[in-house]
Write an enzyme that holds these catalytic residues in place. Structure first.
Site, PDB file in Angstrom:
ATOM      1  N   GLU A 315      46.015  91.549 -38.932  1.00 29.51           N
ATOM      2  CA  GLU A 315      45.736  91.728 -40.359  1.00 29.51           C
ATOM      3  C   GLU A 315      45.375  93.178 -40.677  1.00 29.51           C
ATOM      4  O   GLU A 315      45.786  93.723 -41.702  1.00 29.51           O
ATOM      5  CB  GLU A 315      44.598  90.796 -40.798  1.00 29.51           C
ATOM      6  CG  GLU A 315      44.904  89.317 -40.675  1.00 29.51           C
ATOM      7  CD  GLU A 315      45.919  88.840 -41.705  1.00 29.51           C
ATOM      8  OE1 GLU A 315      46.307  89.615 -42.584  1.00 29.51           O
ATOM      9  OE2 GLU A 315      46.330  87.659 -41.610  1.00 29.51           O
ATOM     10  N   ARG A 319      47.862  95.434 -43.145  1.00 24.27           N
ATOM     11  CA  ARG A 319      47.278  95.747 -44.455  1.00 24.27           C
ATOM     12  C   ARG A 319      46.721  97.160 -44.521  1.00 24.27           C
ATOM     13  O   ARG A 319      47.048  97.917 -45.438  1.00 24.27           O
ATOM     14  CB  ARG A 319      46.163  94.740 -44.799  1.00 24.27           C
ATOM     15  CG  ARG A 319      46.610  93.297 -44.832  1.00 24.27           C
ATOM     16  CD  ARG A 319      45.536  92.403 -45.431  1.00 24.27           C
ATOM     17  NE  ARG A 319      45.758  90.997 -45.084  1.00 24.27           N
ATOM     18  CZ  ARG A 319      45.384  89.973 -45.837  1.00 24.27           C
ATOM     19  NH1 ARG A 319      44.775  90.190 -46.984  1.00 24.27           N
ATOM     20  NH2 ARG A 319      45.595  88.727 -45.449  1.00 24.27           N
ATOM     21  N   ASP A 448      56.363  83.118 -37.906  1.00 25.45           N
ATOM     22  CA  ASP A 448      57.320  83.577 -38.915  1.00 25.45           C
ATOM     23  C   ASP A 448      57.737  85.038 -38.774  1.00 25.45           C
ATOM     24  O   ASP A 448      58.921  85.363 -38.679  1.00 25.45           O
ATOM     25  CB  ASP A 448      56.772  83.318 -40.327  1.00 25.45           C
ATOM     26  CG  ASP A 448      55.346  83.845 -40.515  1.00 25.45           C
ATOM     27  OD1 ASP A 448      54.701  84.239 -39.514  1.00 25.45           O
ATOM     28  OD2 ASP A 448      54.873  83.849 -41.664  1.00 25.45           O
ATOM     29  N   GLU A 583      56.203  85.314 -50.625  1.00 26.78           N
ATOM     30  CA  GLU A 583      57.447  85.194 -49.863  1.00 26.78           C
ATOM     31  C   GLU A 583      58.668  84.878 -50.729  1.00 26.78           C
ATOM     32  O   GLU A 583      59.753  85.436 -50.522  1.00 26.78           O
ATOM     33  CB  GLU A 583      57.290  84.136 -48.768  1.00 26.78           C
ATOM     34  CG  GLU A 583      56.432  84.582 -47.598  1.00 26.78           C
ATOM     35  CD  GLU A 583      54.952  84.527 -47.900  1.00 26.78           C
ATOM     36  OE1 GLU A 583      54.172  85.221 -47.215  1.00 26.78           O
ATOM     37  OE2 GLU A 583      54.560  83.785 -48.844  1.00 26.78           O
ATOM     38  N   THR A 672      55.645  93.373 -43.095  1.00 25.84           N
ATOM     39  CA  THR A 672      55.431  92.009 -43.566  1.00 25.84           C
ATOM     40  C   THR A 672      54.352  91.933 -44.639  1.00 25.84           C
ATOM     41  O   THR A 672      54.073  90.856 -45.149  1.00 25.84           O
ATOM     42  CB  THR A 672      55.091  91.081 -42.384  1.00 25.84           C
ATOM     43  OG1 THR A 672      55.265  89.725 -42.778  1.00 25.84           O
ATOM     44  CG2 THR A 672      53.674  91.323 -41.885  1.00 25.84           C
TER      45      THR A 672
END
Length: 685
Positions: A315, A319, A448, A583, A672
């Site tokens: 994360e 980010r 994913d 998404e 992502t």
């Protein structure tokens, strides 16, 4: 012969009476016609004139006829009203959007303009399109008429909405011009969620909406209204959404990780101001220079990574590190690269494991790392979705250590046993470096972005790393072979899950990244059937929104494989929440960029309106909700994830923008978390 009975007598009497009445009526008609013929021509003309005057007088007095008599002509008047409103109201884009008529928002300066050093207010931004501003039509008040069912529109704006808007304007003027009053539509346990008022710009000719009228012949430098007006209106709607979200964060959560918009407080995860850092490049792309300057000032003066705090490697990488690197690439401001180097170095202890598979958690102040307390495993997505960021950090700093550690992870995963036709298990052990929980395969949570990063690393590196491409192509074939199915009734194509050869028709909303990824691969020369699958999956992700009462997708959907039941999608009570995820909007952006099919924009607009209708909180911010199937009480969760500003709103803006050079997909690749990195040039052959 027998004498007539009483019944026969009555029958004969009635027959005689009827005959007599008929003869008398006939006689009277002949008598009236004889009298009319006896009148002179002048007398007959005067009588006809008098009758005509009476008829005309009756028509002129029509407005005073009671409503119950006028109801017979509703249909014709509705059609006339519909035509008149299209002509009078449609061109006034700014009035429909409730924007100030004299304030057209400036276009965002895209990265193709070239990097600027810092948020210099003196930087000259390119001029936007010359949008003709038409005079505001007179305010009219009409009866509330829905019109015939066949003429109603399914879109989010219609003549009825314009009519409602005009009536609201009349009310506001009568109340003394109080323009700051908000219309409240739903009360949630003391919190009131506000409705967005007529944010839809004038419709375009896309099959279900009427075409905009042509510009006047004498207008200077006219542009098609559907191109200039609708596009800028939708872009401004995204900016408004960002400003509203940012206001809530600034007022109630400034400097903290996340906003809790219902309770008007904040949530802390790592204590790194996640929302600010995640939003930096979004503000730059949207042209929100004032907000960007506020955020930059906080990064310069307040952001410190010298904290005794455990952070999640994945994360924090996507980010914080990703947000800082992307913002540096777009602005050229050295501040962001310096901060990126600082956090990048503090994350490196995670890779000090026996297997070189990184730990999931790092203490960025102490320089130590460890797995979660309950397991020695890391999820596969976490350790294989940090490569774009660390590779880019090496490129910018010319320090190879960052790229080396993440490339080593990909080499290990490439040759590991336990894959199933390119599909990988969800967990990997940091001690042994082997897959665990084998036999379970999904494209949802925990796996994913592994598939996403296979393709994007190959693109980022100039399409030279064959192992990455090989793994990606095998994985797509494995998905098609084992996970793709169609529903029995509507023939919706979806991606399910496999657990020890047992198929589960369950699909996370997270899987809706796949249409965009498949389309990106096809755009870069991969097989055409990847694009065919992308189109089919995009329709399914759209239906996951459209078939819900709120117009928002659940976190998880289940699909019906039986043809006997007409329901394709059903949602379990525990899966009905919506977290403001990006998404589907992300994939809509890719699909529109590569196909130019405007339906993808329209689907995105419907989603944005649903966010405004059901998740927008007065006073600032948007909230995730618990129940997408309850339009009256969606049940707010009181949390606005940083990715709503970092990803969701960014992809909305890119979807609606006509500027194909704004983060050109032949020049940039997104991580992502929707942070953009330049594609490296291919080495000479």
């Amino acid at each position: 012969m027998y004498p007539p009975s009483r019944k026969d007598f009555i029958s004969l009497t009635l027959s005689d009476a009827h005959s007599h009445s008929y003869n008398n009526g006939k006689h009277r008609r002949q008598s009236c016609w004889r009298k009319w013929k006896q009148l002179s021509r002048l007398q007959r003309s005067l009588i006809l004139l008098l009758l005509a005057l009476i008829l005309i007088f009756g028509l002129l007095s029509y407005p005073s006829i009671p409503p119950e008599w006028k109801a017979f002509s509703d249909r014709d008047e509705w059609l006339e009203l519909n035509d008149r409103e299209v002509k009078d109201d449609l061109p006034d884009v700014l009035s429909v959007l409730d924007l100030p008529a004299a304030k057209v928002p400036p276009p965002a300066a895209g990265p193709h303009v070239g990097p600027a050093v810092g948020p210099d207010p003196a930087v000259v931004e390119p001029k936007g399109p010359n949008i003709p501003i038409f005079p505001k039509p007179p305010i009219k008040s009409f009866p509330n008429k829905r019109g015939p069912p066949g003429m109603r529109k399914d879109g989010n704006i219609s003549d009825t909405v314009v009519e409602k808007k005009q009536v609201q304007e009349v009310v506001k003027e009568e109340e003394g011009g109080e323009e700051d009053k908000e219309k409240k539509i739903v009360s949630w346990r003391g919190a009131v969620i506000q409705a967005d008022q007529a944010t839809e710009p004038p419709p375009s000719a896309n099959g279900k909406e009427a075409a905009a009228p042509p510009a006047p012949a004498d207008s200077a430098d006219p542009l098609p209204l559907d191109v200039s007006g609708r596009t800028e209106a939708r872009l401004e709607a995204v900016r408004d959404a960002f400003r509203h979200a940012w206001k809530g964060y600034k007022d109630y959560a400034w400097g903290h990780d996340e906003l809790k918009p219902i309770s008007r407080t904040f949530g802390e995860w790592f204590g790194l101001g996640l929302t600010i850092i995640d939003s930096l490049d979004t503000m730059w792309i949207l042209g929100l220079r004032e907000e960007f300057a506020e955020a930059r000032d906080w990064v310069e003066k307040e952001l410190s990574f010298d904290k005794n705090v455990d952070v999640n490697l994945f994360e924090t990488t996507i980010r914080v590190l990703g947000g800082l690197l992307s913002t540096y690439n777009l602005t050229g401001d050295q501040l962001f690269l310096d901060k990126a180097k600082d956090i990048g170095a503090r994350l490196m202890p995670a890779f000090k494991t026996p297997s070189k598979i990184p730990f999931s958690d790092v203490n960025i102040g102490k320089g130590t790392a460890h797995p979660p307390r309950w397991t020695s495993d890391s999820t596969l997505a976490e350790v294989t979705s940090i490569q774009l960021e660390f590779r880019e950090l090496s490129r910018l700093t010319q320090d190879p250590q960052y790229q080396e550690v993440v490339n080593e992870v990909m080499k290990l995963v490439h040759k590991l046993p336990g894959k199933h036709d390119g599909l990988v298990p969800m967990f990997i052990n940091t001690n042994s470096g082997q897959f665990t929980h084998k036999g379970v395969f999904t494209l949802g949570a925990r796996a994913d972005s592994y598939y996403e990063y296979l393709l994007k690393q190959w693109i980022q590196g100039g399409k030279t790393e064959d192992d990455l491409l090989e793994d990606y192509l095998q994985a797509v074939e494995g998905v098609k072979k084992h996970l793709v199915r169609q529903t029995g009734s509507g023939r919706l194509t979806f991606v399910g899950e496999l657990s020890h050869t047992r198929f589960n028709p369950k699909m996370d909303h997270l899987v809706c990244f796949l249409p965009g990824t498949l389309a990106l691969g096809a755009h870069n020369g991969l097989p055409g059937d990847h694009m065919d699958l992308a189109v089919q999956l995009m329709e399914t992700c759209h239906q996951m929104y459209k078939q819900m009462e709120t117009g928002l997708s659940p976190e998880i959907a289940h699909f019906n494989l039986q043809a006997s039941d007409g329901q394709d999608i059903f949602v379990k009570p525990a899966d009905r929440h919506n977290l403001l995820r990006p998404e589907t909007v992300e994939s809509l952006f890719y699909m529109y960029r590569f196909t130019k099919d405007t339906k993808y924009r329209d689907w995105g607009w419907d989603i944005l309106e649903s966010f405004n209708n059901h998740t927008k909180v007065p006073g600032g911010g948007y909230t995730s909700i618990n129940n997408v199937r309850d339009i009256e009480n969606p049940a707010p969760r009181d949390k606005m994830e940083s990715f709503f500003l970092g990803e969701t709103l960014k992809y909305f803006y890119l979807l609606f923008s006509d500027d194909m050079e704004l983060l050109n997909l032949d020049k940039y690749v997104f991580n992502t978390e929707a942070h953009a990195f330049p594609i490296w040039p291919s080495p000479p052959k």
